[in-house]
Design a protein around this motif. Structure first.
Motif: not given
Length: 359
Positions: A8-15, A17-27
């Motif tokens: 499993s990924p260690s986390r589901g979001v990358l930041h 800067g101030p912008i969160p990049l969420r794996g769930y949203a990308f999918c």
């Protein structure tokens, strides 16, 4: 310890800067683009205009997201409205929680609005996007992997999913990767719909109904394996009962529709055929263009030549007309004498008249 497993990924979001990049949203986003792309190709193949699927998706996708979230919040209300919970979390769609049943139901309402505005039949549009929706679900299920959610019972299979998070009641361990099972099942459903549509020329919403029925079959046994909290009725999870009911409705629609409206729609988008140029129209403009370009480049050099040629032809024609007359008059001396006789008699008459006047 398991020797082989799916991490499993260690986390589901990358930041960023101030912008969160969420794996769930990308999918989800990838799934939407995939559904629109494939749906557009299928719509054009059936005689529709380019861009119609995307225009209607502008209505269907937002409605679908709202419907999916509403279904999740209603069926799992205790996660947001029970003691110690914050109801504001119900709006945090990026944290997961979309019910496919609500997404399809309310998304269909949005699609109906878009189709009505474009004047096209909703069943035909649904048939075009059906396999794309299945592939979109296959992509979207990987969002559950990023969030470490919706897994099955514990297992020691080599493809077990390793859950490492302990938040929200999770117990670290090795479980059935139900997200992967459903992703693969949805890919199979999409391929099945494409094959059946080509083999049996499905129309009037039957391709979409086939997608719904086939998905429900897989969702039933996959849902049965899950261990997350859910409402149970007579020993079955709520989504199992929903899958059974929707499956029966989809099969009933296929049977009744095939009897009442066999075949496929001849026209899916009025006026689309008139916009497409015919083969003759595609060739003629280029031929005319070539003729016009050739005339343009040669006009300056050929205008004088055309006039000269026309003059030469006219002179040649006049010469040809004179030749028969010359041939007729040249051999005959009698005709010359005959033509001179009236002139001599006329001259004699004039002389006699002049003498009479003098006398």
């Amino acid at each position: 310890m398991e020797l082989a497993f799916i991490p499993s990924p260690s986390r589901g979001v990358l930041h960023l800067g101030p912008i969160p990049l969420r794996g769930y949203a990308f999918c989800i986003i990838i799934g939407v683009f995939l559904a629109v792309w494939l749906g557009n190709r299928r719509w054009i193949a059936r005689g529709g205009r380019t861009g119609t699927v995307a225009d209607i998706a502008v209505w269907a996708v937002p409605f679908g997201l709202v419907g999916g979230r509403l279904y999740h919040v209603i069926t799992d209300y205790e996660l947001y409205f029970s003691a110690g919970r914050d109801w504001v979390d119900a709006f945090k769609i990026w944290e997961g929680g979309l019910g496919i049943w609500g997404a399809i139901a309310l998304g269909a309402v949005g699609a109906w609005i878009g189709c009505r505005r474009r004047g096209i039949p909703l069943p035909a549009w649904a048939d075009a996007v059906a396999p794309g929706i299945a592939f979109a679900q296959a992509a979207g299920r990987w969002g559950n992997w990023f969030n470490q959610e919706l897994y099955g019972r514990a297992t020691d299979l080599p493809w077990a999913l390793h859950i490492t998070s302990s938040t929200d009641g999770r117990v670290p361990g090795y479980y059935h990767p139900t997200f992967l099972y459903e992703s693969l099942w949805c890919i199979g459903v999409g391929l099945l719909v494409i094959w059946a549509d080509r083999r049996f020329t499905l129309g009037h919403g039957r391709a979409f109904a086939l997608y719904v029925a086939a998905y429900c079959v897989g969702r039933f046994w996959i849902e049965y394996m899950r261990v997350d909290d859910a409402h149970h009725i007579l020993g079955l999870r709520l989504n199992d009962w929903t899958a059974i009911g929707v499956f029966l409705l989809a099969v009933l629609y296929i049977v009744l529709s095939s009897r009442m409206r066999p075949g496929r729609e001849a026209v899916v988008e009025p006026g689309a055929g008139a916009d497409a140029p015919s083969d003759g129209d595609k060739v003629m403009p280029s031929a005319e263009a070539e003729g016009e370009s050739g005339t343009t480049t040669e006009d300056s050099g050929t205008t004088t030549e055309s006039k000269d040629e026309a003059k030469d032809e006219a002179d040649a024609a006049s010469v040809d007309l004179d030749k028969p007359a010359a041939e007729d008059t040249a051999p005959s001396g009698e005709s010359d004498e005959a033509s001179d006789a009236p002139s001599a008699s006329t001259a004699a008459s004039r002389d006699e008249a002049g003498s009479a006047k003098k006398s």
